[in-house]
Design a protein around this motif. Sequence first.
Motif, PDB file in Angstrom:
ATOM      1  N   ALA A  40       1.508  17.563   3.140  1.00  0.00           N
ATOM      2  CA  ALA A  40       1.511  16.111   3.322  1.00  0.00           C
ATOM      3  C   ALA A  40       1.796  15.703   4.760  1.00  0.00           C
ATOM      4  CB  ALA A  40       2.539  15.480   2.396  1.00  0.00           C
ATOM      5  N   LEU A  41       2.207  16.667   5.591  1.00  0.00           N
ATOM      6  CA  LEU A  41       2.427  16.341   7.014  1.00  0.00           C
ATOM      7  C   LEU A  41       1.102  16.039   7.700  1.00  0.00           C
ATOM      8  CD1 LEU A  41       5.033  19.116   7.810  1.00  0.00           C
ATOM      9  CD2 LEU A  41       5.476  16.681   7.556  1.00  0.00           C
ATOM     10  N   ILE A  42       0.013  16.517   7.105  1.00  0.00           N
ATOM     11  CA  ILE A  42      -1.317  16.219   7.656  1.00  0.00           C
ATOM     12  C   ILE A  42      -1.798  14.914   7.019  1.00  0.00           C
ATOM     13  CG2 ILE A  42      -3.714  17.005   7.831  1.00  0.00           C
ATOM     14  CD1 ILE A  42      -2.672  19.867   7.524  1.00  0.00           C
ATOM     15  N   PRO A  43      -2.002  13.866   7.836  1.00  0.00           N
ATOM     16  CA  PRO A  43      -2.485  12.605   7.259  1.00  0.00           C
ATOM     17  C   PRO A  43      -3.787  12.819   6.496  1.00  0.00           C
ATOM     18  CG  PRO A  43      -1.831  12.299   9.546  1.00  0.00           C
ATOM     19  CD  PRO A  43      -1.811  13.778   9.287  1.00  0.00           C
ATOM     20  N   GLY A  44      -3.818  12.381   5.251  1.00  0.00           N
ATOM     21  CA  GLY A  44      -5.005  12.550   4.416  1.00  0.00           C
ATOM     22  C   GLY A  44      -4.723  13.470   3.233  1.00  0.00           C
ATOM     23  N   LEU A  45      -3.783  14.398   3.403  1.00  0.00           N
ATOM     24  CA  LEU A  45      -3.399  15.272   2.290  1.00  0.00           C
ATOM     25  C   LEU A  45      -2.140  14.689   1.634  1.00  0.00           C
ATOM     26  CD1 LEU A  45      -3.978  18.844   3.773  1.00  0.00           C
ATOM     27  CD2 LEU A  45      -5.491  17.510   2.309  1.00  0.00           C
ATOM     28  N   SER A  46      -2.110  14.726   0.325  1.00  0.00           N
ATOM     29  CA  SER A  46      -1.056  14.033  -0.410  1.00  0.00           C
ATOM     30  C   SER A  46       0.086  14.958  -0.834  1.00  0.00           C
ATOM     31  CB  SER A  46      -1.679  13.392  -1.654  1.00  0.00           C
ATOM     32  OG  SER A  46      -0.704  13.124  -2.609  1.00  0.00           O
ATOM     33  N   LEU A  68       0.828  -1.205   0.000  1.00  0.00           N
ATOM     34  CA  LEU A  68       0.000   0.000   0.000  1.00  0.00           C
ATOM     35  C   LEU A  68       0.868   1.263   0.000  1.00  0.00           C
ATOM     36  CD1 LEU A  68      -2.912   1.206   0.514  1.00  0.00           C
ATOM     37  CD2 LEU A  68      -2.238   1.278   2.910  1.00  0.00           C
ATOM     38  N   GLN A  69       1.913   1.246   0.826  1.00  0.00           N
ATOM     39  CA  GLN A  69       2.776   2.419   0.963  1.00  0.00           C
ATOM     40  C   GLN A  69       3.432   2.792  -0.366  1.00  0.00           C
ATOM     41  OE1 GLN A  69       3.301   4.435   3.494  1.00  0.00           O
ATOM     42  NE2 GLN A  69       4.913   5.608   2.473  1.00  0.00           N
ATOM     43  N   GLY A  70       3.930   1.774  -1.079  1.00  0.00           N
ATOM     44  CA  GLY A  70       4.603   2.029  -2.353  1.00  0.00           C
ATOM     45  C   GLY A  70       3.692   2.687  -3.364  1.00  0.00           C
ATOM     46  N   VAL A  71       2.450   2.250  -3.397  1.00  0.00           N
ATOM     47  CA  VAL A  71       1.486   2.839  -4.341  1.00  0.00           C
ATOM     48  C   VAL A  71       1.053   4.222  -3.857  1.00  0.00           C
ATOM     49  CG1 VAL A  71      -0.803   2.600  -5.352  1.00  0.00           C
ATOM     50  CG2 VAL A  71       0.631   0.607  -5.094  1.00  0.00           C
ATOM     51  N   ALA A  72       0.627   4.269  -2.603  1.00  0.00           N
ATOM     52  CA  ALA A  72       0.003   5.500  -2.106  1.00  0.00           C
ATOM     53  C   ALA A  72       0.992   6.647  -1.941  1.00  0.00           C
ATOM     54  CB  ALA A  72      -0.697   5.224  -0.771  1.00  0.00           C
ATOM     55  N   GLU A  73       2.290   6.339  -1.765  1.00  0.00           N
ATOM     56  CA  GLU A  73       3.282   7.406  -1.636  1.00  0.00           C
ATOM     57  C   GLU A  73       3.392   8.201  -2.939  1.00  0.00           C
ATOM     58  OE1 GLU A  73       5.048   8.088   1.248  1.00  0.00           O
ATOM     59  OE2 GLU A  73       5.832   9.855   0.234  1.00  0.00           O
ATOM     60  N   LEU A  74       3.243   7.506  -4.066  1.00  0.00           N
ATOM     61  CA  LEU A  74       3.437   8.173  -5.355  1.00  0.00           C
ATOM     62  C   LEU A  74       2.124   8.562  -6.028  1.00  0.00           C
ATOM     63  CD1 LEU A  74       6.395   5.991  -6.611  1.00  0.00           C
ATOM     64  CD2 LEU A  74       6.448   8.149  -5.395  1.00  0.00           C
ATOM     65  N   PHE A  75       1.077   7.765  -5.836  1.00  0.00           N
ATOM     66  CA  PHE A  75      -0.241   8.188  -6.310  1.00  0.00           C
ATOM     67  C   PHE A  75      -0.672   9.381  -5.438  1.00  0.00           C
ATOM     68  CE2 PHE A  75      -2.459   4.819  -8.965  1.00  0.00           C
ATOM     69  CZ  PHE A  75      -1.290   4.206  -9.352  1.00  0.00           C
ATOM     70  N   PRO A  76      -1.372  10.338  -6.036  1.00  0.00           N
ATOM     71  CA  PRO A  76      -1.734  11.526  -5.238  1.00  0.00           C
ATOM     72  C   PRO A  76      -2.915  11.273  -4.298  1.00  0.00           C
ATOM     73  CG  PRO A  76      -2.511  11.763  -7.482  1.00  0.00           C
ATOM     74  CD  PRO A  76      -1.779  10.454  -7.438  1.00  0.00           C
ATOM     75  N   VAL A  77      -2.771  10.253  -3.441  1.00  0.00           N
ATOM     76  CA  VAL A  77      -3.908   9.867  -2.605  1.00  0.00           C
ATOM     77  C   VAL A  77      -3.557   9.810  -1.107  1.00  0.00           C
ATOM     78  CG1 VAL A  77      -5.050   8.579  -4.446  1.00  0.00           C
ATOM     79  CG2 VAL A  77      -3.420   7.414  -2.956  1.00  0.00           C
ATOM     80  N   SER A  78      -2.377  10.310  -0.726  1.00  0.00           N
ATOM     81  CA  SER A  78      -1.923  10.342   0.670  1.00  0.00           C
ATOM     82  C   SER A  78      -1.632   8.960   1.254  1.00  0.00           C
ATOM     83  CB  SER A  78      -2.922  11.055   1.585  1.00  0.00           C
ATOM     84  OG  SER A  78      -2.428  11.038   2.914  1.00  0.00           O
ATOM     85  N   SER A  79      -0.359   8.615   1.247  1.00  0.00           N
ATOM     86  CA  SER A  79       0.060   7.329   1.830  1.00  0.00           C
ATOM     87  C   SER A  79      -0.145   7.338   3.341  1.00  0.00           C
ATOM     88  CB  SER A  79       1.527   7.058   1.513  1.00  0.00           C
ATOM     89  OG  SER A  79       2.332   8.063   2.058  1.00  0.00           O
ATOM     90  N   LEU A  80       0.189   8.483   3.953  1.00  0.00           N
ATOM     91  CA  LEU A  80       0.053   8.566   5.415  1.00  0.00           C
ATOM     92  C   LEU A  80      -1.412   8.428   5.825  1.00  0.00           C
ATOM     93  CD1 LEU A  80       1.705   8.944   7.975  1.00  0.00           C
ATOM     94  CD2 LEU A  80       1.396  11.405   7.760  1.00  0.00           C
TER      95      LEU A  80
END
Lengths: 290, 77
Positions: free
Chosen positions: A183-189, A19-31
């Motif tokens: 991106a420091l706020i979880p949910g924002l990418s 999940l992390q690998g995808v969500a870090e680069l997709f603009p969908v907020s990995s955190l």
Amino acid sequence: MILLATLISYPRAIILGLLQGVAELFPVSSLGHSVILPKLFGWDIHQNDKYFLTFLVATHLATAIVLLGFFWRDWVRILKGIGRSLRDREIRADDTDAKLGWLLIVGTIPAGILGLALEHKLRAVFASATSAAVFLTLNGLLLYGTERLRRRAPDTEGDDDTRIARKMSWRGAVLVGAAQALALIPGLSRSGATMGGGLLVGLSNKDAARFAFLLATPIIGAAAILKLPELFGPEGDGVRGPALVGALCSAVTAYLAVRFLMRFFETKTLTPFAIYCFFAGLAATVYLVA
Amino acid sequence: MRNTKLLVAAAVVIGVALVVIGIVYLAEPAKSLPSFFPGHEAGSAHHHVKHGIASFFVGLAAFAFAWFQTGPKNKTA
């Protein structure tokens, strides 16, 4: 330590790593996803737990290495360009690599400063899965808004880097870099903020994605490297194995994600990600609040 | 021209200050930092390594700015 090992079991490490690998680069907020999903699955994992942060260090480092490898030839050109400009004491108008290199440096500075100043405060305030779900919904609106607000038809003349160097001003690089702090706020990418910023200064989706990935590499890599001692120190006990497995999974999906996105943005926009974030965030908010 | 010289002087001063601040952050624990430094914390032995590195690199960026401003193109302009 046995307790820590059971908190991130190997199957969970694989899921979180993929999940992390995808969500870090997709603009969908990995955190945001790594905060919301454990809560939805009923896993006893919290984003501010030391062992979870240590796990994230490994997956982030894997993502940064993949990005560095994917854009390796570009980084070599960019570093040579920076070297040339320092030697000549000027950034020549026709030296795209030098201009792009300095744009990346100028964009990284505000991201680094804001990250240092706000990281702990923001993560402490917005630590809950519910707030991450709300911000994920907001992320969808932001992505959609930037697509709607983009100024004009994107420039398609010349190669990618030439277009970025031509379109991106120094002030634009500062603003796009500063936007990464969202991106420091979880949910924002992070990638969403930088891609959105790139669109607003006139880049095409593909160029904005390229600039976002190049800009993300030093920040993600540096943040991970600085926390690497935690992974190999006592705080890594019990989580090192799952972290390594998670990192490998993260590397595989990060590679596939960056390859996919660079092709996707040749013709497509941020809108599908905006729709996903809006509805996934909304559904998660309703589920978590109810 | 005078403005450029002032800008270059300011960049060099800021660069030196930030590099020194970076070294202080790396060398001193949080309890020994001057009280007006962000991250100062009485009794804490924690080293603010990230603050130090950030300060150091922003200092280098200030030097880079001064370096370009005093380059051949700006001198002939």
